[in-house]
Write a protein that holds these residues in place. Sequence first.
Motif, PDB file in Angstrom:
ATOM      1  N   TYR A 127       0.858  -1.185   0.000  1.00  0.00           N
ATOM      2  CA  TYR A 127       0.000   0.000   0.000  1.00  0.00           C
ATOM      3  C   TYR A 127       0.894   1.235   0.000  1.00  0.00           C
ATOM      4  O   TYR A 127       1.675   1.437   0.930  1.00  0.00           O
ATOM      5  N   GLN A 128       0.779   2.035  -1.055  1.00  0.00           N
ATOM      6  CA  GLN A 128       1.648   3.192  -1.242  1.00  0.00           C
ATOM      7  C   GLN A 128       3.113   2.765  -1.108  1.00  0.00           C
ATOM      8  O   GLN A 128       3.589   1.954  -1.882  1.00  0.00           O
ATOM      9  N   GLU A 129       3.843   3.248  -0.093  1.00  0.00           N
ATOM     10  CA  GLU A 129       5.264   2.927  -0.002  1.00  0.00           C
ATOM     11  C   GLU A 129       5.564   1.825   1.018  1.00  0.00           C
ATOM     12  O   GLU A 129       6.732   1.518   1.277  1.00  0.00           O
ATOM     13  N   VAL A 139       8.412  -5.862   7.479  1.00  0.00           N
ATOM     14  CA  VAL A 139       7.823  -4.622   6.963  1.00  0.00           C
ATOM     15  C   VAL A 139       8.914  -3.815   6.256  1.00  0.00           C
ATOM     16  O   VAL A 139      10.034  -3.690   6.778  1.00  0.00           O
ATOM     17  N   TRP A 140       8.570  -3.271   5.085  1.00  0.00           N
ATOM     18  CA  TRP A 140       9.492  -2.423   4.346  1.00  0.00           C
ATOM     19  C   TRP A 140       8.839  -1.084   4.005  1.00  0.00           C
ATOM     20  O   TRP A 140       7.644  -1.027   3.708  1.00  0.00           O
ATOM     21  N   ILE A 141       9.613  -0.023   4.056  1.00  0.00           N
ATOM     22  CA  ILE A 141       9.208   1.286   3.555  1.00  0.00           C
ATOM     23  C   ILE A 141      10.203   1.663   2.466  1.00  0.00           C
ATOM     24  O   ILE A 141      11.409   1.794   2.740  1.00  0.00           O
ATOM     25  N   GLN A 142       9.702   1.805   1.237  1.00  0.00           N
ATOM     26  CA  GLN A 142      10.570   2.102   0.082  1.00  0.00           C
ATOM     27  C   GLN A 142      11.779   1.144   0.045  1.00  0.00           C
ATOM     28  O   GLN A 142      12.928   1.557  -0.113  1.00  0.00           O
ATOM     29  N   ASN A 143      11.495  -0.140   0.219  1.00  0.00           N
ATOM     30  CA  ASN A 143      12.508  -1.206   0.163  1.00  0.00           C
ATOM     31  C   ASN A 143      13.479  -1.209   1.342  1.00  0.00           C
ATOM     32  O   ASN A 143      14.428  -2.005   1.365  1.00  0.00           O
ATOM     33  N   ASN A 144      13.268  -0.327   2.314  1.00  0.00           N
ATOM     34  CA  ASN A 144      14.080  -0.335   3.532  1.00  0.00           C
ATOM     35  C   ASN A 144      13.299  -1.063   4.627  1.00  0.00           C
ATOM     36  O   ASN A 144      12.193  -0.655   4.988  1.00  0.00           O
ATOM     37  N   GLU A 145      13.891  -2.136   5.157  1.00  0.00           N
ATOM     38  CA  GLU A 145      13.176  -2.917   6.158  1.00  0.00           C
ATOM     39  C   GLU A 145      13.164  -2.205   7.505  1.00  0.00           C
ATOM     40  O   GLU A 145      14.183  -1.685   7.968  1.00  0.00           O
ATOM     41  N   MET A 146      11.977  -2.188   8.131  1.00  0.00           N
ATOM     42  CA  MET A 146      11.798  -1.586   9.436  1.00  0.00           C
ATOM     43  C   MET A 146      11.801  -2.681  10.504  1.00  0.00           C
ATOM     44  O   MET A 146      11.137  -3.709  10.345  1.00  0.00           O
ATOM     45  N   LYS A 147      12.523  -2.465  11.576  1.00  0.00           N
ATOM     46  CA  LYS A 147      12.539  -3.410  12.682  1.00  0.00           C
ATOM     47  C   LYS A 147      11.493  -2.979  13.712  1.00  0.00           C
ATOM     48  O   LYS A 147      11.584  -1.880  14.266  1.00  0.00           O
ATOM     49  N   LEU A 148      10.519  -3.845  13.939  1.00  0.00           N
ATOM     50  CA  LEU A 148       9.432  -3.525  14.859  1.00  0.00           C
ATOM     51  C   LEU A 148       9.488  -4.408  16.099  1.00  0.00           C
ATOM     52  O   LEU A 148       9.920  -5.563  16.030  1.00  0.00           O
ATOM     53  N   ILE A 200       7.375   4.304  10.340  1.00  0.00           N
ATOM     54  CA  ILE A 200       6.781   4.056   9.021  1.00  0.00           C
ATOM     55  C   ILE A 200       6.204   5.292   8.328  1.00  0.00           C
ATOM     56  O   ILE A 200       5.962   5.267   7.118  1.00  0.00           O
ATOM     57  N   GLU A 201       5.986   6.371   9.089  1.00  0.00           N
ATOM     58  CA  GLU A 201       5.380   7.566   8.497  1.00  0.00           C
ATOM     59  C   GLU A 201       6.443   8.595   8.134  1.00  0.00           C
ATOM     60  O   GLU A 201       7.416   8.791   8.871  1.00  0.00           O
ATOM     61  N   LYS A 202       6.239   9.284   7.008  1.00  0.00           N
ATOM     62  CA  LYS A 202       7.136  10.384   6.648  1.00  0.00           C
ATOM     63  C   LYS A 202       6.919  11.571   7.572  1.00  0.00           C
ATOM     64  O   LYS A 202       7.857  12.266   7.953  1.00  0.00           O
ATOM     65  N   ASP A 203       5.654  11.824   7.880  1.00  0.00           N
ATOM     66  CA  ASP A 203       5.280  12.958   8.728  1.00  0.00           C
ATOM     67  C   ASP A 203       4.271  12.457   9.755  1.00  0.00           C
ATOM     68  O   ASP A 203       3.106  12.209   9.424  1.00  0.00           O
ATOM     69  N   ILE A 204       4.689  12.311  11.002  1.00  0.00           N
ATOM     70  CA  ILE A 204       3.791  11.734  12.013  1.00  0.00           C
ATOM     71  C   ILE A 204       2.626  12.667  12.344  1.00  0.00           C
ATOM     72  O   ILE A 204       1.613  12.223  12.879  1.00  0.00           O
ATOM     73  N   LYS A 205       2.762  13.966  12.001  1.00  0.00           N
ATOM     74  CA  LYS A 205       1.646  14.894  12.228  1.00  0.00           C
ATOM     75  C   LYS A 205       0.568  14.747  11.153  1.00  0.00           C
ATOM     76  O   LYS A 205      -0.571  15.141  11.363  1.00  0.00           O
ATOM     77  N   PRO A 207      -0.217  11.525   9.250  1.00  0.00           N
ATOM     78  CA  PRO A 207       0.025  10.115   8.915  1.00  0.00           C
ATOM     79  C   PRO A 207      -0.750   9.648   7.683  1.00  0.00           C
ATOM     80  O   PRO A 207      -1.892  10.055   7.457  1.00  0.00           O
ATOM     81  N   VAL A 208      -0.094   8.803   6.923  1.00  0.00           N
ATOM     82  CA  VAL A 208      -0.701   8.214   5.730  1.00  0.00           C
ATOM     83  C   VAL A 208      -1.247   6.829   6.042  1.00  0.00           C
ATOM     84  O   VAL A 208      -2.282   6.421   5.511  1.00  0.00           O
ATOM     85  N   TYR A 209      -0.565   6.113   6.930  1.00  0.00           N
ATOM     86  CA  TYR A 209      -0.913   4.716   7.184  1.00  0.00           C
ATOM     87  C   TYR A 209      -1.815   4.549   8.410  1.00  0.00           C
ATOM     88  O   TYR A 209      -2.904   4.003   8.308  1.00  0.00           O
ATOM     89  N   ILE A 210      -1.388   5.016   9.553  1.00  0.00           N
ATOM     90  CA  ILE A 210      -2.179   4.844  10.773  1.00  0.00           C
ATOM     91  C   ILE A 210      -2.808   6.181  11.150  1.00  0.00           C
ATOM     92  O   ILE A 210      -2.113   7.123  11.542  1.00  0.00           O
ATOM     93  N   LYS A 211      -4.125   6.243  11.015  1.00  0.00           N
ATOM     94  CA  LYS A 211      -4.847   7.494  11.231  1.00  0.00           C
ATOM     95  C   LYS A 211      -5.738   7.402  12.472  1.00  0.00           C
ATOM     96  O   LYS A 211      -6.343   6.374  12.733  1.00  0.00           O
ATOM     97  N   ASN A 212      -5.803   8.525  13.201  1.00  0.00           N
ATOM     98  CA  ASN A 212      -6.668   8.594  14.374  1.00  0.00           C
ATOM     99  C   ASN A 212      -8.123   8.807  13.964  1.00  0.00           C
ATOM    100  O   ASN A 212      -8.404   9.597  13.064  1.00  0.00           O
ATOM    101  N   ILE A 213      -9.015   8.092  14.628  1.00  0.00           N
ATOM    102  CA  ILE A 213     -10.450   8.377  14.542  1.00  0.00           C
ATOM    103  C   ILE A 213     -10.812   8.926  15.905  1.00  0.00           C
ATOM    104  O   ILE A 213     -10.893   8.187  16.891  1.00  0.00           O
ATOM    105  N   PHE A 214     -10.974  10.230  15.993  1.00  0.00           N
ATOM    106  CA  PHE A 214     -11.036  10.949  17.271  1.00  0.00           C
ATOM    107  C   PHE A 214     -12.044  10.335  18.235  1.00  0.00           C
ATOM    108  O   PHE A 214     -13.212  10.147  17.911  1.00  0.00           O
ATOM    109  N   GLY A 215     -11.549  10.005  19.418  1.00  0.00           N
ATOM    110  CA  GLY A 215     -12.402   9.499  20.478  1.00  0.00           C
ATOM    111  C   GLY A 215     -12.804   8.041  20.331  1.00  0.00           C
ATOM    112  O   GLY A 215     -13.501   7.501  21.193  1.00  0.00           O
TER     113      GLY A 215
END
Length: 222
Positions: A127-129, A139-148, A200-205, A207-215
């Motif tokens: 999904y996207q990047e 998990v990879w972001i732009q082919n860079n593996e993320m360690k979670l 995983i996000e470029k800009d945490i303010k 977010p593209v992937y994990i989004k808040n649903i307020f409340g």
Amino acid sequence: MVKLLIIEDDIQLNTALKIYFEKIQYLVFQAFNCKEARQMIRNEPDIMIVDIGLPDGSGIDFCKNVLQNRKIPVIFLTARDEERDIIGGYEAGCEEYVTKPVSPKILLKKLEVILKRKSDSERVLIYQEIKIDFEKRRVWIQNNEMKLTSKEWKILEILSKNRGKIITKEMLLEQIWDIEGNYVEEHAIAVVINRLRKKIEKDIKHPVYIKNIFGIGYTFGD
């Protein structure tokens, strides 16, 4: 065991297909009209065979409504072979459009191909990047593996497998923390999600992937 829903008003054909697929260990549910199909859909079938011309409505309209909230592969089985009907079937989201008569063996092969494709897509999400391999837990972001961490992975797994759906904080607590028998406050979720977003996000303010649903909770993607 594969759960198959057959929506067909021809009783003889519906029953013949039920008998055939039960012999090869499918769990088969029958519906002969839209009203019965709406009840049978609660059994959460893996795949559906649907006639277009049903006594109380269109199989196409039924599937359009169903597929808004669920991802269930559909094979339309119909006597209608005009171009507009075929196009309408694919626009409604079907995987295959099959005209009658057709042998159960051919139907089986089509089901097997669709189910394999579904299984392959469920193992890896792109999904996207971001690329998520659920089987290998990588998990990879732009082919860079993320360690979670284990909890970061579990949150990402639950949200991404339910892309577009709202997952409440309570659901995350139950599925991740409560299973360990530990009492944890909701704040713990926000802490882990904040760490995950930084990875995983470029800009945490924004977010593209994990989004808040307020409340309420969170959702993955669009």
